[in-house]
Design an enzyme around this catalytic site. Structure first.
Site, PDB file in Angstrom:
ATOM      1  N   ASP A  14      -5.615  46.710  83.854  1.00  0.00           N
ATOM      2  CA  ASP A  14      -6.068  46.485  85.218  1.00  0.00           C
ATOM      3  C   ASP A  14      -7.463  47.090  85.373  1.00  0.00           C
ATOM      4  O   ASP A  14      -7.875  47.948  84.574  1.00  0.00           O
ATOM      5  CB  ASP A  14      -5.080  47.135  86.182  1.00  0.00           C
ATOM      6  CG  ASP A  14      -5.496  46.986  87.629  1.00  0.00           C
ATOM      7  OD1 ASP A  14      -5.703  45.846  88.069  1.00  0.00           O
ATOM      8  OD2 ASP A  14      -5.629  48.020  88.312  1.00  0.00           O
ATOM      9  N   ASP A  16      -9.499  47.613  89.047  1.00  0.00           N
ATOM     10  CA  ASP A  16      -9.651  48.427  90.255  1.00  0.00           C
ATOM     11  C   ASP A  16      -8.571  49.502  90.303  1.00  0.00           C
ATOM     12  O   ASP A  16      -7.385  49.208  90.344  1.00  0.00           O
ATOM     13  CB  ASP A  16      -9.554  47.555  91.509  1.00  0.00           C
ATOM     14  CG  ASP A  16     -10.699  46.558  91.613  1.00  0.00           C
ATOM     15  OD1 ASP A  16     -11.833  46.995  91.779  1.00  0.00           O
ATOM     16  OD2 ASP A  16     -10.427  45.348  91.526  1.00  0.00           O
TER      17      ASP A  16
END
Length: 327
Positions: A14, A16
């Site tokens: 991932d 953010d």
């Protein structure tokens, strides 16, 4: 010792809240990823930027990021729409030009108005969203068009804190139309399937900061997962996580990739005494209990066996400090 990051053939990372927050790399992330031999793919629910822009951002922050290693929910949303409508169909875009470009790349025509007779609506995060955009989309959705959302993250981690995410905008259209969208991003399968196809990974590790997207997506894929506590989900969230949102491993940040799987796995720990008493989880630290995350791993192991919302009962100053810090 075989490190966690060497135990899998590919990492689905991932962005953010995991690799960066806004324009700032998360401390330790650059070095952690540069020293991992497993192939790395960046799998992001953020549909507001093109893969090339995401790759450039990562490179500017000091990461190695080929553009073909970036998998975005905009790409997955466009693919999903293309599978549901005829080639060349008109699609109303609520989102950035990056999302509109992905619609073009799959042979569809992006528009911005209901008057252009769209057969589908695709929605992704845009910081320029306004009432007019939502009104056009609501008209199309209520008329029965296909509706695809890039993701339903209610918040977006930034260097300023948690800001409204695409899920907050989806909620507005859901309320206005009574409809539910098809979802392309995590925790749904389309983006994870795209990551698997792109990478060719046979034994991936999903790495992220959110139980409700990254970790749930790992469960949907049947893959192991590492939760890092640098973004949205907290220790308290972990303790009360339902079965489909429980991580395999917990680490403070991406530097956990250089620890052994045994150190990071949920389970009992010698330095922490944890037992259940009805719905209570009683926590007590031993004299050498220096690692608070070890305490979390031990508490989660017991709490998950209870299965319902638990009450933590700390015994002793060290356990009290740990539990107080989680709330």
């Amino acid at each position: 010792m075989t490190a966690l990051g060497e135990s899998y053939d590919v990492l689905f990372l991932d962005l953010d809240g995991t690799v960066y927050r806004g324009d700032a790399a998360i401390p330790g992330a650059r070095q952690a990823l540069s020293d991992v031999s497993a192939r790395q793919y960046f799998v992001t629910n953020n549909a507001s930027r093109t893969p090339a822009t995401v790759a450039d951002h990562l490179i500017d922050l000091g990461f190695h990021a080929p553009v073909d290693a970036v998998v975005t929910s905009a790409q997955s949303a466009a693919r999903l729409v293309a599978e549901m409508v005829d080639p060349g169909s008109v699609v109303l875009v609520v989102g950035t030009e990056a999302l509109a470009e992905e619609i073009r790349l799959v042979g569809l025509e992006p528009v911005r108005r209901f008057a252009d007779a769209p057969v589908a609506v695709v929605q992704g995060l845009t910081k320029d969203v306004n009432w007019e955009m939502l009104a056009e989309a609501a008209l199309a959705i209520r008329a029965g068009t296909v509706w695809v959302a890039s993701n339903v993250d209610t918040t977006l981690p930034t260097e300023r804190g948690l800001l409204p995410g695409n899920g907050a905008i989806v909620a507005a259209l859901r309320a206005a139309t009574g409809r539910e969208p098809h979802i392309a991003g995590k925790p749904a399968r389309p983006i994870m399937d795209d990551a698997v196809r792109r990478s060719g990974g046979r034994r991936p590790l999903v790495v992220g900061d959110r139980l409700d997207t990254d970790i749930e997506a790992a469960h949907a894929l049947g893959a192991d997962s590492l939760l890092v506590l640098t973004g949205v989900s907290t220790a308290w969230d972990v303790i009360n996580a339902p079965a489909h949102r429980r991580p395999t491993y917990i680490g403070a940040d991406l530097r956990a990739l250089h620890q052994s799987p045994a150190e990071l796995r949920i389970g009992p720990r010698p330095a922490w005494h944890v037992e259940s008493d009805g719905d209570d989880v009683i926590v007590e630290a031993c004299a050498d209990a220096a690692d608070v995350l070890d305490g979390l791993r031990a508490v989660a192991d017991t709490a998950w066996r209870i299965g319902d919302l638990v009450r933590l009962v700390p015994r002793g100053e060290a356990a009290h400090r740990m539990v107080t810090g989680w709330r």
